[in-house]
Design a protein around this motif. Structure first.
Motif, PDB file in Angstrom:
ATOM      1  N   GLU A   1       0.825  -1.204   0.000  1.00 58.19           N
ATOM      2  CA  GLU A   1       0.000   0.000   0.000  1.00 58.19           C
ATOM      3  C   GLU A   1       0.862   1.257   0.000  1.00 58.19           C
ATOM      4  OE1 GLU A   1      -3.719   1.264   2.629  1.00 58.19           O
ATOM      5  OE2 GLU A   1      -3.493  -0.931   2.440  1.00 58.19           O
ATOM      6  N   GLY A   2       0.466   2.199  -0.861  1.00 60.67           N
ATOM      7  CA  GLY A   2       1.153   3.496  -0.887  1.00 60.67           C
ATOM      8  C   GLY A   2       2.520   3.475  -1.542  1.00 60.67           C
TER       9      GLY A   2
ATOM     10  N   ARG B   1       5.422   4.096  -4.094  1.00 65.70           N
ATOM     11  CA  ARG B   1       5.623   5.139  -5.106  1.00 65.70           C
ATOM     12  C   ARG B   1       5.702   4.492  -6.478  1.00 65.70           C
ATOM     13  NH1 ARG B   1      10.743   7.822  -4.918  1.00 65.70           N
ATOM     14  NH2 ARG B   1      11.475   6.308  -3.367  1.00 65.70           N
TER      15      ARG B   1
END
Lengths: 133, 612
Positions: free
Chosen positions: B478-479, B481
């Motif tokens: 999750e999250g 880049r």
């Protein structure tokens, strides 16, 4: 008129199955297909065909295993079997000790071999020859 | 005393009468019938002391009574002159050996009134004689004295022991068991020329054994040129002959060995002069041994390292691969092993074996070549296999189309057409795969969401996984880049890995297998992981998975998948690794450090990494 002879094709490649099925049907046979060995066996037991065309290399269970099952089952062991395969049958097939069962039984030879790519006329001639026996 | 004496000058007569008695170099004593010493000269007194008032037996032998076989007593009886060997004791108590002349002195009545004993000391002569005897007897060679009849007059212990006690027999009978004299008789030669002669003879000892002898003969003369005997001294050199024979054999053996050795052998002395150059060396250097033996050409045939080794005397040197110069200035690859040769401590040179590595290299090259040919053969076989399947599909398609058209069945014609399309598609994919692998293609780099790519692949396989009874799941990060990558390429990699994982599940005996596709980032390294609980791989397979066209899947695989995957990963600056346990499953990981990823922009990645 003589009833149509029944042939079962066991091959995981749908294209091959359809090809052989079409060729057989065009020549007056009844052709059924199965995409794997397990389905093939139950189809054979149910339909009692005159001939089985068997692919050798299939995922899960190979055609050889199915051949052994057919030839070990007294109910269906007399059904003719033709192998069709991409293997160079004359060379590769002899190396597979496929007729020798663990219990010592020696199975009879299959009734024919046909190597891919399959030529429809050659295939049909073989089928006719086997069924005339 | 004759008349001459009376005519001598008075002083001479006087000297003879007085001084001669005193100064003659003999011991003289006059003894009466009681064996008392009447008078003795100076020499006598020097040896035995002053004998006045003493009996001769006291003086000579320190006895208290007359000797048992007293010669003087006999001369008193019969008046005869006697000469005798006596052993006495000198004034210092040392045993003295002397020769005694006993002569009677008659009185007017013609009786023997006294006797004169004249003696001279032969102690030294006797001991010399004894020593010579010992020497003669014990000397470790055969010594015999031979007369002009060639009969052995005297022979020493060794002759008797070796040839038997045969004094009086002919030397040729004794030494050689012959019945007539030898043609090259050394004794005869010495009798003829009076000189010392040396020769080699073969004798036969008392046991019939052949004995090699070095014989020296010399004239045996007591004085002057006249001699009646020859002394013959011989040394048994049988053992030396044997030794020399053995040395010869040994030498021959070594010669055959070195001549027929597969490896070149070059030996040099400490000055670099070649002294061994065997057949293999002739072949290796294309140089005749006769052109190099005896010449200082070591640096031409032996590696400098070895010459240094000889120079500083350190033990041996092995060079698994080095180069020496051939006759035409070519360089020859050889395996070298050399040893420094020593005589005790002193370095006397060095010997080196040179194994020509060219045939080995050739073999190695041939092996690599044949492996490559085998790989090509395998590749062709695999290709043919793949093509066979597609060809069958195409044939099938044509047949079905034809059949449908013949029967007027649109449905069947459409099915046949689909088959044709599908199989043309397959062959196109295959060719593309080949091209992208063999030519390499330029990635189109753009920022992508790794989770999204992975999830796409998971969705792509969801249906077939369900059909196969494989639990396929996705774990995103999750999250995370965005990552600069070629989306298609990464998709291809993941498809390959997931497809492999599913196959591994199918091949497994475990009917409830799972495949997990995971995305993660740890310390700026983006990772894709495909984990399965399928059949796993053994060592052999694990080692070969990244090799082109390696497949365990029979007709199912082209063998290109992992090879292509690795190439893509490397183009993205990443690496691929695998962990696998047979029967338990495998984990394939693709790891991309962010600082090594290509910069966004088409064509950029390849250049950047090629420059690195």
């Amino acid at each position: 008129m003589e009833p149509k002879k029944k042939v079962i094709i066991v091959d995981d490649e749908p294209d091959v199955a359809l090809f052989l099925q079409t060729a057989l049907e065009d020549s007056g046979y009844t052709a059924l297909t199965a995409a794997n060995a397990a389905d093939g066996l139950s189809l054979i037991q149910r339909e009692r065909p005159a001939l089985v065309c068997l692919d050798i290399l299939m995922p899960q269970e190979s055609g050889i295993s199915l051949f052994q099952k057919i030839k070990s089952d007294p109910e269906i062991k007399d059904i003719a079997v033709i192998f069709d395969s991409g293997l160079s049958l004359a060379r590769d097939f002899e190396r597979l000790d496929y007729r020798h069962l663990p219990d010592g039984t020696m199975l009879p030879e299959p009734d024919g071999f046909i190597e891919k790519p399959i030529d429809a006329d050659g295939f049909l001639a073989l089928v006719e020859r086997v069924l005339a026996r | 005393m004759n008349a001459d004496f009376q005519s001598l000058p008075a002083e001479v007569r006087n000297w003879i009468g007085r001084q001669l008695f005193e100064h003659v170099p003999n011991n003289i004593a006059v003894i009466d019938r009681d064996f008392s010493v009447l008078i003795a000269n100076e020499n006598f007194r020097v040896v035995f002391g002053d004998p006045r008032g003493k009996r001769c037996y006291e003086v000579y032998k320190g006895r208290k009574s007359v000797c048992e076989q007293c010669m003087a007593a006999l001369t008193f009886e019969d008046g005869k002159v006697r000469v005798n060997d006596e052993v006495g004791t000198d004034r210092n108590g040392r045993p003295a050996h002397y020769v005694v002349h006993i002569a009677p002195v008659y009185d007017e009545l013609g009786r023997v009134s006294s006797v004169i004993e004249m003696s001279y000391d032969v102690t030294e002569t006797k001991s010399l004689q004894k020593e010579y005897n010992i020497l003669f007897e014990r000397v470790p060679c055969f010594v015999s004295v031979i007369n002009r009849d060639l009969r052995i007059v005297r022979a020493n212990g060794l002759v008797r022991d070796t040839f038997g006690e045969k004094s009086g027999e002919h030397c040729y009978e004794v030494y050689k068991n012959r019945t007539e004299r030898c043609t090259d008789c050394p004794a005869m030669k010495t009798f003829a020329d009076g000189k010392s002669n040396r020769s080699e003879q073969v004798g036969v000892d008392r046991n019939g054994r052949k004995t090699h002898l070095v014989v020296v003969t010399a004239p045996l003369s007591r004085s002057g040129n006249e001699f009646s005997h020859v002394i013959e001294m011989s040394t048994d050199v049988t053992d030396i002959h044997k030794l020399s024979d053995e040395l010869q054999k040994e030498h021959e053996f070594l010669r055959v060995l070195t001549d027929n050795a597969m490896d070149a052998l070059v030996a040099v002395d400490e000055k670099g002069v070649v002294n061994v150059f065997n057949n293999a060396a002739e072949v290796l250097f294309n140089t005749k041994a006769s052109e190099v033996i005896g010449r200082a050409r070591s640096e031409q045939f032996l590696p400098q390292e070895f010459l240094d080794t000889i120079g500083n005397g350190s033990g041996s040197l092995v060079l698994p691969e080095t180069v020496v110069a051939a006759a035409q200035g070519d360089e020859i690859a050889v395996r070298f092993s050399g040893s420094v040769l020593r005589d005790a401590e002193r370095v006397i040179g060095g010997a080196g074996f040179l194994q020509d590595l060219r045939p080995l290299k050739q073999l190695e090259q041939e092996k690599i070549e044949s492996e490559r040919m085998a790989a090509v053969g395998q590749t062709v076989a695999q290709l043919a296999h793949g093509i066979k399947n597609i060809l069958t599909g195409l044939q099938g398609g044509m047949y079905v189309v034809k059949s449908g058209m013949r029967a007027g069945s649109e449905d069947r014609t459409a099915k046949g057409w689909e088959m044709l399309e599908r199989n043309v598609g397959r062959i196109t994919d295959m060719v593309k795969g080949f091209l992208s692998f063999s030519k390499g293609h330029i990635p189109k780099v753009e920022p992508i969401d790794p989770n999204a790519v992975a999830e796409d692949v998971q969705k792509l396989y969801a249906d077939s996984a369900q059909r196969m009874g494989v639990h396929l799941c996705f774990e995103g990060h999750e999250g995370i880049r965005k990552v600069p990558m070629d989306r298609e390429d990464i998709h291809t990699c993941l498809v390959n890995l997931v497809s492999n994982a599913m196959d591994a599940c199918q091949a497994s005996e475990n009917k409830k297998c799972s495949v997990t596709l995971r995305v993660a980032e740890v310390e700026n390294v983006v990772m894709f992981e495909v984990r399965d609980s399928g059949c796993g791989m053994d060592y052999e397979i694990k080692n070969r998975v990244f090799t082109t066209f390696f497949t365990t899947k029979g007709r199912g695989g082209t063998g290109l998948g992992l090879m292509v995957t690795r190439k893509i990963v490397q183009q993205h600056g990443g690496k691929i690794s695998v962990d696998s346990t047979p029967g338990q499953g495998s984990v394939f990981r693709l790891e991309f450090p962010r600082d090594r990823l290509p910069l966004p922009g088409a064509g950029d990645a390849k250049d950047k990494h090629d420059l690195k």
